[in-house]
Each structure stands twice: as C-alpha cells, then as structure tokens.
Design a protein around this motif. Structure first.
Motif, PDB file in Angstrom:
ATOM      1  N   THR A 208      41.319  37.407  42.082  1.00 16.40           N
ATOM      2  CA  THR A 208      42.206  37.473  43.248  1.00 16.40           C
ATOM      3  C   THR A 208      42.843  38.848  43.373  1.00 16.40           C
ATOM      4  O   THR A 208      42.944  39.408  44.471  1.00 16.40           O
ATOM      5  CB  THR A 208      43.297  36.394  43.159  1.00 16.40           C
ATOM      6  OG1 THR A 208      42.683  35.106  43.117  1.00 16.40           O
ATOM      7  CG2 THR A 208      44.239  36.464  44.348  1.00 16.40           C
TER       8      THR A 208
ATOM      9  N   ARG B 182      43.510  33.526  48.953  1.00 15.61           N
ATOM     10  CA  ARG B 182      44.567  33.818  47.971  1.00 15.61           C
ATOM     11  C   ARG B 182      45.031  35.268  48.107  1.00 15.61           C
ATOM     12  O   ARG B 182      46.240  35.555  48.059  1.00 15.61           O
ATOM     13  CB  ARG B 182      44.038  33.588  46.564  1.00 15.61           C
ATOM     14  CG  ARG B 182      43.740  32.142  46.216  1.00 15.61           C
ATOM     15  CD  ARG B 182      43.074  32.096  44.852  1.00 15.61           C
ATOM     16  NE  ARG B 182      42.786  30.742  44.409  1.00 15.61           N
ATOM     17  CZ  ARG B 182      42.035  30.468  43.344  1.00 15.61           C
ATOM     18  NH1 ARG B 182      41.520  31.462  42.617  1.00 15.61           N
ATOM     19  NH2 ARG B 182      41.816  29.212  43.001  1.00 15.61           N
TER      20      ARG B 182
ATOM     21  N   ARG C 112      48.709  36.884  49.188  1.00 18.68           N
ATOM     22  CA  ARG C 112      49.409  37.822  48.298  1.00 18.68           C
ATOM     23  C   ARG C 112      49.798  39.089  49.042  1.00 18.68           C
ATOM     24  O   ARG C 112      50.892  39.640  48.822  1.00 18.68           O
ATOM     25  CB  ARG C 112      48.512  38.152  47.107  1.00 18.68           C
ATOM     26  CG  ARG C 112      49.154  39.095  46.100  1.00 18.68           C
ATOM     27  CD  ARG C 112      48.260  39.325  44.895  1.00 18.68           C
ATOM     28  NE  ARG C 112      48.072  38.106  44.103  1.00 18.68           N
ATOM     29  CZ  ARG C 112      47.482  38.069  42.909  1.00 18.68           C
ATOM     30  NH1 ARG C 112      47.013  39.213  42.373  1.00 18.68           N
ATOM     31  NH2 ARG C 112      47.350  36.950  42.255  1.00 18.68           N
TER      32      ARG C 112
ATOM     33  N   ALA D  17      42.063  26.045  50.555  1.00 19.03           N
ATOM     34  CA  ALA D  17      42.568  27.416  50.435  1.00 19.03           C
ATOM     35  C   ALA D  17      42.790  28.037  51.801  1.00 19.03           C
ATOM     36  O   ALA D  17      43.827  28.665  52.063  1.00 19.03           O
ATOM     37  CB  ALA D  17      41.579  28.264  49.620  1.00 19.03           C
TER      38      ALA D  17
END
Length: 384
Positions: free
Chosen positions: A71, A99, A103, A134
């Motif tokens: 990630t 992901r 972030r 996700a």
C-alpha cells in the motif's frame, strides 16, 4: 485533469488496449499508467501498445497483494504522479489503489472488467468481494455492463456503495468495414486458402472463452460449408491443449497486431464464451462489418441483439453454435443485413470518444467539479 490508471500488470493486452484507446479519445483528460508488477521481457509487446498511444507506463514493483510495503508503494506512486484522480482496474489493483487513495486523500474510481458468478472458483469470488469492499470505502465502482453490475448485486448486495455502469469504448477509426463491401484479403502467412469462408474467433486462449465448444461445432460446419476455416486469434494458458485438439479447418494464429485487418477478411465473427462482462472483441468485429454469432451470456446481449444485429446461442451448445454459423455462411442477405445493423449499433453506442467524455465527467465529479450524470446508460432500455 490528470488521472492515474493503476493496473495489475502488462499481461494479456486487455487493459493496455483499453487505456490506449482512452488516451486517443480526446476527452481532455491526461492519462497516466502505473503497473503493479515490474516489467519483463514478456511484457514488452504490451508496453508498446501504450507507447504507440503516447503513454509511458511506470512500474510500482509490487509482487504480492499482502506485501507489507504494497500500500505504501502504491501511495508513493500516486503522489509522484501528481494526479487528480486514481482509477484502478481489476481486483488486485483496486484493493491496493483504494487503500493508497484513502491514505493520500485522492478521489478514487475502480473498474471491474470481469463477471463473477456463483459457480466461479471461490478464489475469484473472494477477490471480487474484497475489491468491491475496498472500492466502496474509497469511491466509485464502475461495471462495464448492466449484466455485470446485476451479477454483483445478486452475489454481494449493493450496501449503499456507489456502483455505476459505463460501457467500455472502442476506437472505431481503427475498426472499419472493408472497402466496396468485399471482404479483404487475409495476411498470406496465415495459410488460409484464397476464397475460403472465414469465421474469426478473437479471444484469449483460456477455458472460459469456450474454444472447445467451437472446435466441437466445427466438423458440422465443414460438412455443410466445405472449406470453411475457423481462424482463432489469441494466446493464453490453453494454447498447447487447444492446438492439439484443433480439428481440420481450424487455424490458430496466435497473438496478432493486425486484428482489424483479420476481421475485415472474415465473413462471420464467433464467440463461444461461458461468461462475458462486455465482449469487446464482438464490438470490434461488428465495427468491421462482420456478422456475429455469440453465446447469450453476461453482457453479450448489450452488444448483440438476436436476429437484429447478430445471432445468439445458448452457452456450451456446440450443435446450436454450428447451426447458427452455417445459417450465416449460407444466407448472404441475412449475413449482410446483420453485419450492417451490427456496425450501426456499435458505432452509435460504443465509440471511444463518447466513452471518454463519460469517464471525464465522472472524474470531474469525483474531484469536486461539475456533477456527472450517471450513465446506466442508453443501452439500459434496450436490454431490460
């Protein structure tokens, strides 16, 4: 507007061709491409597909989904790109890029290009479920057909996620009918006898594409239409097994860069898949004016209207496949009418420029610009 497209790898040409097509759509969006996996000698030809469209892929170098650094590596690639939106394709890229986008705070879109059914292998269903979860936490999930979205709803439920349909586009400038209505001559190295009725089957050589059904049907086709040739274009995991099983009159051409020229030389295009999200190969064949025979699975009905733009057959039915192919090979007026109607339909609904505009609208919406009108789209009325 810059959009970073994250793909699993340069594996079979599918994602590469779509992104090259998108780059040529003139939608006013700068297309960037990042591959999770590192380049190899085997991926050089796929990289050239992107390079010819003015795209230079970058490589993140993630080998496994569960790598501790995965990630973070994708997030770093997102930041380096300077993109406004992240768009992931397929399951592994969707999980990691979703992901990473959360972030970094980037708007996120994903496209799942396959249709997973209840009888699909557990591994495939788990991959898709994981990806949808996700994506649902990060942004918008795109499906390439109504059938694909509905299949996911049946398996997983909507759960409030932003799911939409935007059908993939095809560069119609590169897929055109032969001049003066006469089928074009095929490349001589294929070894197809001059004047032979040619049925083209363009598909990766994988079990879900149903090549074995086509092979089972072919002796009956040859009995009714002597000299007919089934020209199979593609490569894949079943290549050696299919080469050994090919009956008389079948030519395996392998990977080809001149698919449009081959389609212009064929009189019929055949697809015998067991499952399809949206059969791009049939859109390309119809754009070249070839009449189509296809199994009635997944999103195929969104491309082919039975006895209006082509013939639909039940899946895994070699006898029905043979009968439909023979009908088109022996009925010139029907074949011509279906081919002309098929081209009109795909040019109207699947041109890459309108596809690019729809995606650009979504990107602007996700980035906080003008509201995108959910497509779900003009095809929906024709397939319900």
């Amino acid at each position: 507007m810059k959009v970073l497209h994250v793909i699993d790898g340069l594996n079979d040409g599918g994602a590469e061709r779509l992104l090259a097509c998108l780059a040529r759509s003139g939608a006013g969006v700068e297309t960037l491409v990042a591959s999770l996996s590192a380049p190899t000698d085997a991926t050089a030809s796929q990289a050239r597909i992107l390079q010819e469209a003015g795209l230079v892929p970058s490589y993140i170098g993630v080998g496994r989904l569960l790598e501790r650094r995965a990630t973070a590596a994708v997030a770093a690639a997102v930041m380096r790109s300077g993109c406004d939106v992240v768009h992931a394709h397929l399951e592994y890229s969707t999980v990691l890029a979703a992901r990473a986008a959360r972030r970094t705070g980037h708007p996120f879109v994903s496209t799942l290009h396959h249709t997973v059914a209840r009888d699909s292998p557990l591994r495939e269903r788990l991959k898709e479920r994981w990806a949808l979860r996700a994506a649902g936490r990060a942004g918008t999930s795109l499906f390439v057909s109504q059938a694909s979205l509905q299949a996911a709803e049946r398996l997983y439920g909507r759960r409030g996620a932003d799911w939409r349909v935007i059908h993939n586009g095809v560069d119609m400038d590169g897929f055109t009918p032969p001049r003066h209505g006469r089928r074009a001559a095929l490349p001589p190295e294929l070894g197809v006898p001059a004047g032979a009725p040619v049925v083209a089957m363009v598909a990766a050589l994988r079990e879900p594409k149903g090549h074995r059904i086509a092979f089972q049907a072919w002796p009956a086709v040859r009995a009714a239409v002597p000299g007919a040739v089934l020209l199979v274009v593609g490569e894949g995991t079943e290549q050696e097994q299919l080469r050994a099983a090919a009956p008389e009159g079948v030519v395996l051409a392998g990977r080809r860069s001149d698919v449009a020229a081959i389609l212009r030389g064929a009189v019929v295009a055949l697809q015998t898949s067991y499952t399809e999200a949206l059969p791009t190969a049939l859109i390309e064949a119809a754009a070249c004016g070839a009449a189509v025979v296809a199994t009635d699975v997944g999103g195929t009905r969104e491309v082919v209207q039975d006895r209006i733009t082509g013939l639909l057959t039940p899946p895994r039915d070699a006898r029905a496949t043979a009968a439909a192919v023979v009908e088109l090979l022996t009925d010139d007026p029907l074949r011509s009418a279906l081919g002309a109607a098929g081209r009109d339909r795909v040019v109207d609904l699947f041109d890459h420029r309108s596809w690019g505009r729809r995606l650009a609208g979504l990107y602007h919406e996700r980035a906080g610009g003008e509201r995108h009108v959910n497509e779900n789209d003009e095809l929906a009325d024709g397939v319900r």
